[in-house]
Design a protein around this motif. Sequence first.
Motif, PDB file in Angstrom:
ATOM      1  N   UNK A   1     141.567  30.956  -3.001  1.00 15.33           N
ATOM      2  CA  UNK A   1     141.881  31.098  -1.588  1.00 15.33           C
ATOM      3  C   UNK A   1     143.378  30.892  -1.397  1.00 15.33           C
ATOM      4  N   UNK A   2     144.029  31.752  -0.549  1.00 13.54           N
ATOM      5  CA  UNK A   2     145.458  31.638  -0.256  1.00 13.54           C
ATOM      6  C   UNK A   2     145.667  31.772   1.228  1.00 13.54           C
ATOM      7  N   UNK A   3     146.847  31.410   1.695  1.00 16.83           N
ATOM      8  CA  UNK A   3     147.220  31.461   3.107  1.00 16.83           C
ATOM      9  C   UNK A   3     148.481  32.304   3.214  1.00 16.83           C
ATOM     10  N   UNK A   4     148.365  33.669   3.501  1.00 19.17           N
ATOM     11  CA  UNK A   4     149.494  34.592   3.545  1.00 19.17           C
ATOM     12  C   UNK A   4     149.973  34.754   4.987  1.00 19.17           C
ATOM     13  N   UNK A   5     151.263  34.586   5.172  1.00 22.37           N
ATOM     14  CA  UNK A   5     151.884  34.763   6.492  1.00 22.37           C
ATOM     15  C   UNK A   5     152.466  36.168   6.576  1.00 22.37           C
ATOM     16  N   UNK A   6     152.030  37.044   7.580  1.00 19.64           N
ATOM     17  CA  UNK A   6     152.463  38.437   7.738  1.00 19.64           C
ATOM     18  C   UNK A   6     152.900  38.668   9.186  1.00 19.64           C
ATOM     19  N   UNK A   7     153.888  39.543   9.358  1.00 16.72           N
ATOM     20  CA  UNK A   7     154.369  39.940  10.699  1.00 16.72           C
ATOM     21  C   UNK A   7     153.799  41.306  11.034  1.00 16.72           C
ATOM     22  N   UNK A   8     153.791  41.669  12.333  1.00 18.72           N
ATOM     23  CA  UNK A   8     153.207  42.969  12.720  1.00 18.72           C
ATOM     24  C   UNK A   8     153.933  44.148  12.120  1.00 18.72           C
ATOM     25  N   UNK A   9     155.239  44.022  11.843  1.00 13.45           N
ATOM     26  CA  UNK A   9     156.007  45.166  11.330  1.00 13.45           C
ATOM     27  C   UNK A   9     155.915  45.313   9.821  1.00 13.45           C
ATOM     28  N   UNK A  10     155.297  44.293   9.148  1.00 12.51           N
ATOM     29  CA  UNK A  10     155.248  44.365   7.689  1.00 12.51           C
ATOM     30  C   UNK A  10     154.459  45.569   7.213  1.00 12.51           C
ATOM     31  N   UNK A  11     153.524  46.074   8.015  1.00 13.91           N
ATOM     32  CA  UNK A  11     152.729  47.230   7.621  1.00 13.91           C
ATOM     33  C   UNK A  11     153.511  48.525   7.626  1.00 13.91           C
ATOM     34  N   UNK A  12     154.629  48.569   8.413  1.00 15.55           N
ATOM     35  CA  UNK A  12     155.449  49.801   8.471  1.00 15.55           C
ATOM     36  C   UNK A  12     156.548  49.822   7.418  1.00 15.55           C
ATOM     37  N   UNK A  13     156.706  48.768   6.652  1.00 18.22           N
ATOM     38  CA  UNK A  13     157.873  48.669   5.762  1.00 18.22           C
ATOM     39  C   UNK A  13     157.902  49.810   4.758  1.00 18.22           C
ATOM     40  N   UNK A  14     156.734  50.182   4.214  1.00 16.24           N
ATOM     41  CA  UNK A  14     156.737  51.233   3.215  1.00 16.24           C
ATOM     42  C   UNK A  14     157.129  52.607   3.788  1.00 16.24           C
ATOM     43  N   UNK A  15     156.933  52.750   5.136  1.00 18.16           N
ATOM     44  CA  UNK A  15     157.288  54.047   5.766  1.00 18.16           C
ATOM     45  C   UNK A  15     158.553  53.945   6.614  1.00 18.16           C
ATOM     46  N   UNK A  16     159.267  52.856   6.474  1.00 22.32           N
ATOM     47  CA  UNK A  16     160.406  52.602   7.374  1.00 22.32           C
ATOM     48  C   UNK A  16     161.480  53.678   7.283  1.00 22.32           C
ATOM     49  N   UNK A  17     161.782  54.170   6.093  1.00 19.36           N
ATOM     50  CA  UNK A  17     162.846  55.189   5.945  1.00 19.36           C
ATOM     51  C   UNK A  17     162.460  56.477   6.654  1.00 19.36           C
ATOM     52  N   UNK A  18     161.186  56.837   6.509  1.00 19.56           N
ATOM     53  CA  UNK A  18     160.738  58.074   7.172  1.00 19.56           C
ATOM     54  C   UNK A  18     160.796  57.925   8.678  1.00 19.56           C
ATOM     55  N   UNK A  19     160.361  56.785   9.166  1.00 11.35           N
ATOM     56  CA  UNK A  19     160.361  56.565  10.621  1.00 11.35           C
ATOM     57  C   UNK A  19     161.788  56.592  11.161  1.00 11.35           C
ATOM     58  N   UNK A  20     162.707  55.961  10.435  1.00 14.29           N
ATOM     59  CA  UNK A  20     164.111  55.940  10.889  1.00 14.29           C
ATOM     60  C   UNK A  20     164.686  57.362  10.944  1.00 14.29           C
ATOM     61  N   UNK A  21     164.408  58.145   9.900  1.00 16.86           N
ATOM     62  CA  UNK A  21     164.925  59.530   9.860  1.00 16.86           C
ATOM     63  C   UNK A  21     164.337  60.358  11.006  1.00 16.86           C
ATOM     64  N   UNK A  22     163.043  60.212  11.191  1.00 16.62           N
ATOM     65  CA  UNK A  22     162.392  61.024  12.246  1.00 16.62           C
ATOM     66  C   UNK A  22     162.884  60.615  13.625  1.00 16.62           C
TER      67      UNK A  22
END
Length: 712
Positions: free
Chosen positions: A1-22
């Motif tokens: 069992x682990x306790x991971x701390x995540x922010x709402x924007x962490x899910x977009x990080x992998x697509x961040x470059x595409x979103x910025x360009x668009x």
Amino acid sequence: MTDQRRTPLDGFRRYSAHIIVISTAIALLVNFYGLVEGISVVIPHFFYIPIILCAYFYPRRGVWFAVGIAVVYCGMVAMSVPEQTVIIESALARGAIFILVGGVVAFLTSMLQRESQAAEENEERFRRLAANVPDVIFGVSLPDGKFQYLNREVSEISGYSREEFSSANWYIDQVILPGYREQVSSYFRAVARGELPDGIEFQITAKDGGVKWVLIKAVLVRDAEGRAAAIEGILSNITPRKEMEAIQSRLAAIVSSSSEAIIGKTLDGIITDWNIGAEKLYGYTAVEVIGRPIHILIPPGHPDDISSLLGRLRNGEHIERYETVRLRKDGKLIHVSLSLSPLRDPAGDIVGASTIAYDISERVRLRRAQEEEQRFLQLLMDTIASPVFYKDREGRFLGCNTAFAEYVGLPREEIIGKTANDILAPESAATISAKDRELFSNPGTQVYEGHIRQPGRHDRDVINYKSTFRGTDGTLQGVVGVIVDITELKKTESALQRANEKLNILSSITRHDILNSLTALLAYTEIALDDAKEPEVRTIILKQMEVAKQIQRQIEFTRYYQDIGVHSPVWHDIERVVRNATDMLPLSGLVVSCDFSGLEIYADPLVEKVFYNLMENTLRHGGKPTRITCSSRKDADDLVIEYHDDGVGVPEDAKEAIFRRGFGTHTGLGLFLSREILSITGISISESGEPGKGACFEIRVPPGRYRWRESK
């Protein structure tokens, strides 16, 4: 069992470059369209989206991206409305704001990332620490009671995996022993209320069925609003400690109730522990002596040995069987044997001493009595003129008297522990060792003549009297002996034998001459008898002849008697003696049987004459006997040899008279000489037969004068 701390924007990080360009492309197209249509007020705000996204996801490039957007935007405005200075100035101001927004967002994002990284590093260090500590670290969420975190040590202690603890409160019913479940639940409820109770100890059942002791300590964790969010704590396996405590408790109970006196004290001699055995031995209760110096047990005027003993204990020495004297509370002195050991703390430093005391007063009394008895026995042995010794089964001398030490010419100290091989000539030692082995194989008494030869000293003739002795457990321990020196006796005996030989020669010559004279006298007397006519003369001549014949018989008796006792007694095979006597007599028609089974008797060498006389007596006076029987039997300690025949027997009034010299119709010397021959070694003879049913002669042999050969 682990306790991971995540922010709402962490899910977009992998697509961040595409979103910025668009988003950048859309903003450029919208603003280009607005400039063509003359709209320049609201549409430029679309550039904030890519600027903020780039500054958030790429803080180091966010400012430069904002600069680029500002330059492109200002360039578009300048090309679209070159003549409108106010719009261009407004565009320049917006470009500066773009750069400022990008810089602020990039700065704030960098700060957040550094804090997040530090938090992650701290969390990773915590996880590594939690993974390697020997205790279970846990976190339980509230109010559902589910585990948020468990390190892997939980599997080592309980045998259950971390996943198996996912069900809320499952562990209370499944793992915790029934007698502790309510106590554990109450503890967690107290922690959930914000209280800080002490840790509790309880038992759990592992997955393999084993029972273990654990200690749990927990605290309440609150969220940002101060509400109870979780319970975090540590669970330790204290089974080894509990087992050690149980062992220590048992040992403490044993020590406390032991009948042996066990005392604990500091290195300064202050009493710290005092068990029941010490109370019984010394008379003080624990309350009376704990905290007082151990020196209260030293008798007045007795040397202070406690200080020296404590000094040896400080050096780490163990002291065993130290005997001393101590003082009881009632003033009585007691002898004690002490075993002392240093006491060490967990660091290994010597901090005190333990003493086990045994009351040996009775042992000391017995030992002193034994020493006194040994001194008395030694004094008693030393007063004996003959050499006395005793030795063990290996032939080592254990003790001797002064006469023995003087006899072998060595101090007593040099004799003890030695064997005959060490103090006597080889041939004498070999004989003694052989006789010792013979005695040990047939325990009892042993008497034999020997010859002792010592290096550098005169040879001695001795008689050895030995007897085996046994220990209290009945086992054969050794032999005790007395040596009688017969050297002078042997010399005297030899001189007497030589004198006897001379006397016998003289007696034989004299007897021969007298008998010749008597023969001549009888011849002349018979001639005179033939010539005598008067009755009175014939009567006188006949009386003279009778007197002459009586003198002749007395002279003949001296011939028989002169050999008795001339030679030393020896051991005789009695069956062989009987057979030899049988061979010297005409016993045709008589059956002679004997059953002695290797019997030997110690008698004069003329003992063969005894059985010769008995058989001759049977032939002369037994009528018509057909059988002679010889046998033996034990009568108390004596041995009785019986001689039977089936002749006419001996009349009751003649049973003792037949042993007198001159009794009977023949010479009257046979049975008289037989008794004399046997009496030399203490053997007696009597007649006990029933008249008319045969003669029965009983030869009674005392102890020490008979034996049986081992080969038989």
